[in-house]
Enzyme design. Structure first.
Site, PDB file in Angstrom:
ATOM      1  CE  LYS A 153      -5.836   2.067  -0.412  1.00 59.41           C
ATOM      2  NZ  LYS A 153      -6.398   2.293   0.691  1.00 59.41           N
ATOM      3  CE  LYS A 180      -3.390   2.665   3.051  1.00 62.89           C
ATOM      4  NZ  LYS A 180      -4.185   2.215   4.159  1.00 62.89           N
TER       5      LYS A 180
HETATM    6  C1  PBG Z   1      -7.305   3.145   5.754  1.00 58.70           C
HETATM    7  C2  PBG Z   1      -7.591   2.789   4.491  1.00 58.70           C
HETATM    8  C3  PBG Z   1      -7.329   4.274   3.465  1.00 58.70           C
HETATM    9  C4  PBG Z   1      -8.471   3.414   2.510  1.00 58.70           C
HETATM   10  C5  PBG Z   1      -7.613   2.133   2.393  1.00 58.70           C
HETATM   11  N1  PBG Z   1      -7.999   1.856   3.769  1.00 58.70           N
HETATM   12  C6  PBG Z   1      -6.618   5.452   4.187  1.00 58.70           C
HETATM   13  C7  PBG Z   1      -5.117   5.767   3.628  1.00 58.70           C
HETATM   14  O1  PBG Z   1      -4.307   5.023   4.089  1.00 58.70           O
HETATM   15  O2  PBG Z   1      -5.228   7.025   3.567  1.00 58.70           O
HETATM   16  C8  PBG Z   1      -7.968   3.969   0.638  1.00 58.70           C
HETATM   17  C9  PBG Z   1      -9.196   4.093  -0.345  1.00 58.70           C
HETATM   18  C10 PBG Z   1      -9.534   4.162  -1.591  1.00 58.70           C
HETATM   19  O3  PBG Z   1      -8.717   5.734  -1.375  1.00 58.70           O
HETATM   20  O4  PBG Z   1     -10.167   3.938  -1.890  1.00 58.70           O
HETATM   21  N2  PBG Z   1      -7.658   2.374   6.668  1.00 58.70           N
END
Ligand code: PBG
Length: 329
Positions: free
Chosen positions: A249, A196
């Protein structure tokens, strides 16, 4: 052999020829729909930066889940927006927390017809908006793991089929696996957000989940967008720690990472078509600058082509409808 013997266009001449030689396909079976559930909401609240997406009440989430199941979408992933936040994110592992209540209601509604995935993180629940416990102005990795253990057990007890840790703490998958097993949830699976990235593409999500960090950013725990080898290393480590599914992601600017992780691992691979990617497509479509259904199907199909087995996407219902229509045609 070159032209004129080689004429690839021969196999592009008619739709049915193209269908015959198509290498990859998107199916409704590959789609996962994210749902936001807001504690205390009396009615669904639209998310301005994500047209068509809402913060659900438990009741509207229930209906939405039923619609997803009816369309053949196999899974939803739940994000909670709690009514109150505090330093340790205590709302995340309450038995009557928003996600725990939603899990029970959705299970009652959908039975085994829908896989229930719960996002496992703290940022929606902490007053500072970081994904972990903050000590001396920094996220404390190991103290955070204790919180994740508690959240995992509580989400599993509420009926999650899969917990999806998204905080990018080191050792989070091992900690969660151990917590699940020792609480009697050996069958609860883990979908790890393995690679991520610290991406600008999460902006609209942070509106929807009300979880933007109050100070600093997430670059101390999320990955540097410049790094591909490290993404493979993260994915391999998570598999070793017990991840059942790994995720990359965001998806679109990271399709090389999707491909690399697909080749390096032997577990199912998810890619998250995130909020900013959704918002860009929707905004261009609203301006009349892009053909929305075609762009959507192209994006989702190409994520599959890159090697993802499943796509987490806010387009899930629209794509499912298109696929169903295609089947009839
Ligand atoms: C954190 C989380 C995020 C997303 C999913 N889980 C946000 C972040 O890391 O700031 C982002 C998902 C998206 O942008 O569609 N719990």
């Amino acid at each position: 052999m070159a032209f004129p013997a080689q004429r690839p266009c021969r196999l592009r001449r008619t739709p049915v020829l193209r269908r015959l030689v198509r290498e990859t396909a998107l199916s409704v079976d590959d789609l996962v729909a994210p749902l936001f559930v807001r504690e205390g909401a009396r009615e669904p609240v639209e998310v301005a930066s994500m047209p068509g997406q809402v913060q659900h009440t438990i009741e509207s989430a229930r209906k939405e889940a039923a619609e997803c199941a009816a369309l053949g979408i196999p899974a939803v992933v739940l994000f909670g927006v709690p009514a109150t936040k505090d330093a340790t994110g205590s709302g995340a592992d309450r038995e009557d927390g928003i996600v725990q209540r939603a899990l029970r209601e959705l299970r009652a509604e959908a039975g085994d017809a829908l896989v229930l995935i719960s996002d496992l993180c703290l940022d929606e629940y902490t007053d500072h908006g970081h994904c972990g416990v903050v000590r001396d102005g920094r996220v404390d990795n190991d103290a955070t793991l204790d919180r994740y253990r508690a959240i995992a057990a509580s989400q599993a007890a509420a009926g999650a089929d899969i917990v999806a840790p998204s905080g990018m703490m080191d050792g989070q998958v091992a900690a969660i696996r151990e917590a699940l097993d020792s609480a009697g949830f050996a069958e609860t699976a883990i979908m790890s957000y393995a690679a991520k990235f610290a991406s600008a593409m999460y902006g609209p999500f942070r509106d929807a989940a009300e979880c933007a960090p109050r100070f600093g950013d997430r670059a101390g725990y999320q990955m540097d967008p410049a790094n591909a080898r490290e993404a493979v290393r993260e994915a391999l480590a998570d598999v070793e720690e017990g991840a059942d599914i790994v995720m990359v992601k965001p998806a679109l600017a990271y399709l090389d990472i999707v491909r690399a992780v697909a080749e390096a691992t032997r577990v199912p691979l998810a890619a998250y078509n995130v909020s900013g990617e959704y918002a860009m497509l929707k905004a261009a479509a609203a301006a009349g600058w892009i053909d929305e259904p075609r762009a959507m199907m192209e994006v989702l199909g190409c994520i599959r082509r890159a090697g993802a087995d499943m796509v987490i996407t806010y387009h899930a219902k629209d794509a499912a409808r298109m696929l169903l229509r295609g089947r009839e045609a």
